[in-house]
Design an enzyme around this catalytic site. Structure first.
Site, PDB file in Angstrom:
ATOM      1  N   ARG A  30       2.638  28.116 -20.831  1.00 16.37           N
ATOM      2  CA  ARG A  30       2.201  27.704 -19.495  1.00 16.37           C
ATOM      3  C   ARG A  30       0.696  27.434 -19.439  1.00 16.37           C
ATOM      4  NH1 ARG A  30       4.806  32.311 -15.897  1.00 16.37           N
ATOM      5  NH2 ARG A  30       4.202  33.470 -17.766  1.00 16.37           N
ATOM      6  N   ASN A  48       8.148  29.044 -15.774  1.00 14.89           N
ATOM      7  CA  ASN A  48       9.219  29.616 -16.598  1.00 14.89           C
ATOM      8  C   ASN A  48      10.466  29.790 -15.730  1.00 14.89           C
ATOM      9  OD1 ASN A  48       7.719  29.863 -18.908  1.00 14.89           O
ATOM     10  ND2 ASN A  48       7.432  32.086 -18.768  1.00 14.89           N
TER      11      ASN A  48
END
Length: 762
Positions: A30, A48
């Site tokens: 990320r 996620n």
């Protein structure tokens, strides 16, 4: 007049939704995406969720972003697929990292990874807040699988949930420019786990000859000074491990080279981020008691920050960075803390109960281990790396089966057990569980099965197991209530190799193994087989030898030596070959009158030859005789007329007669035997391949862990125009059996479904 370009309407921004699947959580993906989006001036978000990572990006252009997404991904990330969809623009501003979304998890957690160089720099930097902190980690390294209870991979689902971040850690965790941005394992001396003893105190205990139980990543190690033979002997005595080799840990490659001679391929294995134990040629400078009777030694490099701190303390706390790679003669035995063959100890209180009679000092810490995992063990054989044991650092990386199929759960065999669960086109082979001989290992087997099914979030449709009715793993499979496929042991060996190589066509296989119950109820172990779809057919086998005393023959190779003499009608020589075995004469007399069960096992043939060579009349661990026989081989030698090949039966009686009559030295026996095996098996396989019109063969079974045999046989087959396929992603021994079972069960299920659909259409 304005130009056409000046009059054109502003370009409409483009928005794309990207779905990434693979090992993309817990690896810094990320923050990587966040910074990539900033680089290319894109708005949107990254998140996620149960399927992996979801990205939406808006702006132009996107092509450079997509190329960088694949080409610059974090070191631990594995991208299996990227699905791209064009969606309507939202004209949002900036790029954000969203909170993880739950749901049915279809992503996967990555394996544990050795501490990275950046964290090591901080570990030894007096100006860093992580200076000498044994739990330093970031998104590029550290424990993952062993501390995770469920997915998505977020701190609340790990054993770090109990540790609240301090201000400094929280700042790093929330800073997209930090290497620890959303690092779920982030911690420091202010807020993180604590070690019970100072590393210097541990080193002092080792220097004094004491045995230490040390909590690591996947469990406790029992460690001692590898150069202190008295300490090594005492560890053997306390652990009741008479002869089985110990692994050692050294500070770096330069240190390894002081006592072992790794090839470049073996050096590469040592440096892998999984940091497996690698079996290397020994220089013989460490005490013989570390690996008695063997020419090779298992070696690993430090992989946890704590390990590096031990070697740093032993070197006198050097300040210079280049000292990390300087040769050190401080080497430690590092063996799994599992008394009596039980599973690895992972809990501090359990360690104090179970290890107090073995260790002088027990050192734990307060970061729980949720999933136990032994060190992986690898070697180079047949020209490439192989697994002898697959666990920490590699599990739960999946094996691609090449096509989607039903969800299968396979329960393995009895020894070196693993469990395999399939999901879609992927097979997830569990960490090494062990031999199902005691209640603790059975509990570990059940615990591993539950965790693997849970973390994959699947519901198995079919089950598979060994065909042996008395294996505990078979009984567990029968209790599932699922459609059950019982797979012959050696067919599973061959199927495992076919599965990892993506072979769905008919394939010839040679299973060179210790024991598996045959389709006729007999003791097989040297089998030539044809696998096609979900069926198997035995094409040939080794000439049988008497199995004197049943299971005792596997523990007492002298019995197989007697069987070899019986096969060439020379039982009259038993007293000469086994003068120190009082019962040999009586056993020989009984054999003449009553006979015995028979086996085609190559493992038992190794035992027979080792016994005749005087190498290992009685075994103290599985495979000892074969390993000590291999240790004598400098180079296999060819011997004329060492075997017979008739109707698919490979008979080494001529070689046995040569040993009985000529009485060569132990080294000559070992080298001539390996030469005979290589030449004989290559001819045996080539004859069958020619008859079938096939040009590839799957080589499986525990005997392929023998480097001399694997190297020689692969070379001999290539010289005959046959491509050998070896186990590379799962062990060639029984640790890979569950993979083959799962592959055959899926094929059988799909074949049955197609047949039903065809019948319904008719």
């Amino acid at each position: 007049m304005a130009s056409p370009a000046a009059c054109a309407a502003p370009t409409e921004p483009e928005r794309r939704r990207l779905r990434l699947r693979g090992a993309v959580q817990g690896v810094g993906f990320r923050p990587f995406v966040y910074n990539l989006a900033l680089r290319y001036g894109l708005s949107g978000f990254v998140q996620n969720d149960g399927d992996g990572v979801l990205i939406e990006v808006e702006g132009a252009p996107h092509d450079d972003f997509l190329r960088a997404l694949r080409g610059e991904k974090p070191p631990l990330a594995v991208i299996d697929s990227i699905d791209v969809a064009h969606i309507d623009p939202r004209r949002d501003r900036g790029f954000t990292i969203r909170e993880s979304a739950g749901g049915n998890a279809r992503t996967r957690i990555v394996a544990d990874a050795a501490v990275c160089e950046a964290c090591l720099d901080e570990l030894f930097d007096p100006e860093s807040r992580f200076h000498l902190y044994p739990f330093v980690t970031c998104t590029h390294c550290g424990p993952r699988f062993t501390i995770t209870s469920s997915l998505p991979y977020d701190r609340p689902q790990t054993s770090m949930a109990r540790f609240s971040m301090c201000e400094d850690c929280a700042r790093d965790y929330g800073d997209p420019k930090s290497r620890r941005f959303h690092a779920e394992t982030i911690a420091c001396p202010k807020c993180g786990p604590r070690l019970e003893r100072d590393p210097q105190a541990i080193v002092s205990a080792l220097r004094a000859g004491r045995i230490v139980a040390l909590k690591g990543i996947g469990g406790f190690h029992l460690i001692c000074d590898a150069r202190n033979e008295a300490a090594v002997d005492e560890l053997r005595r306390r652990k009741a491990r008479d002869a089985k080799p110990f692994a050692v840990m050294a500070a770096n490659i330069a240190s390894v080279s002081l006592f072992a001679a790794p090839s470049e391929a073996e050096r590469d294995l040592l440096r892998r981020r999984a940091r497996p134990i690698v079996v290397l040629p020994s220089k013989g400078t460490l005490p013989r008691s570390i690996a008695p009777g063997l020419a090779r030694i298992g070696v690993m490099l430090p992989y946890a920050p704590l390990h590096h701190l031990l070697f740093h303390a032993a070197a006198g706390f050097p300040a210079a960075k280049d000292q990390r790679e300087a040769a050190s003669d401080f080497v430690i035995v590092a063996t799994s803390a599992n008394p009596g063959g039980e599973p690895l100890v992972v809990d501090d209180d359990d360690a104090r109960r179970r290890l107090s009679g073995i260790a002088d000092l027990i050192v734990g810490h307060d970061r729980p281990i949720l999933v136990r995992a032994d060190d992986s063990v690898m070697a180079v054989a047949g020209g490439a790396p192989i697994f002898l044991r697959r666990a920490r650092g590699f599990v739960p990386e999946p094996i691609d089966l090449g096509a989607d199929g039903p969800c299968a759960i396979a329960f393995g065999a009895h020894l070196k057990t693993t469990v395999t669960v399939t999901r879609g086109r992927e097979a997830f082979v569990s960490q090494h569980i062990g031999d199902l001989d005691d209640a603790e290992t059975v509990r570990f087997f059940e615990e591993t099965t539950r965790h693997l099914v849970s973390i994959l979030n699947v519901r198995p449709e079919i089950a598979a197991c060994d065909a042996h009715p008395d294996f505990f793993s078979t009984r567990i499979a029968e209790e599932t209530g699922l459609p059950l496929y019982k797979v012959q042991h050696h067919a599973a060996h061959v199927a495992a190799i076919a599965a990892e190589h993506g072979t769905s066509d008919a394939i010839l296989g040679a299973a060179l193994d210790g024991y598996g119950m045959g389709d006729d109820g007999g003791a097989w172990g040297g089998e030539l087989m044809l696998l096609e779809n979900a069926s198997w057919k035995r094409l040939g086998h080794l000439a049988p030898l008497a199995l004197i005393g049943g299971d005792r023959a596997a523990r007492e190779p002298w019995r197989m030596g007697m069987a070899a003499l019986a096969a060439i009608d020379r039982l009259d020589l038993s007293a000469k070959f086994f003068p120190d075995v009082p019962q040999a004469a009586n056993v020989g007399a009984r054999m003449r009158k009553q006979g015995a069960a028979r086996t085609t096992s190559m493992g038992r043939l190794f035992d027979a030859v080792a016994a005749l060579a005087g190498v290992c009349p009685a075994q103290r661990y599985e495979g000892q005789a074969a390993m000590e026989l291999e240790a004598l081989v400098e180079s296999p030698r060819l011997l004329d007329n060492a075997y017979r090949l008739r109707d698919g039966v490979l008979d080494f009686a001529p070689f046995l007669a040569f040993v009985a009559t000529e009485r060569p030295s132990a080294r000559e026996t070992a080298e001539y035997f390996h030469g005979a095996l290589i030449d004989g098996c290559a001819d045996w396989i080539a004859e069958a391949a020619g008859a079938l019109g096939l040009q590839r063969v799957a080589l499986g079974g525990g005997c392929l862990m023998n480097r001399a045999l694997a190297d020689g046989l692969c070379g001999a087959l290539r010289a005959r125009g046959i491509e050998p396929l070896c186990a590379r992603l799962a062990p060639c021994n029984d640790g890979g059996i569950s993979l083959g079972q799962a592959a055959l069960a899926r094929a059988a299920f799909q074949t049955g479904r197609r047949e039903k659909e065809s019948a319904a259409c008719v």
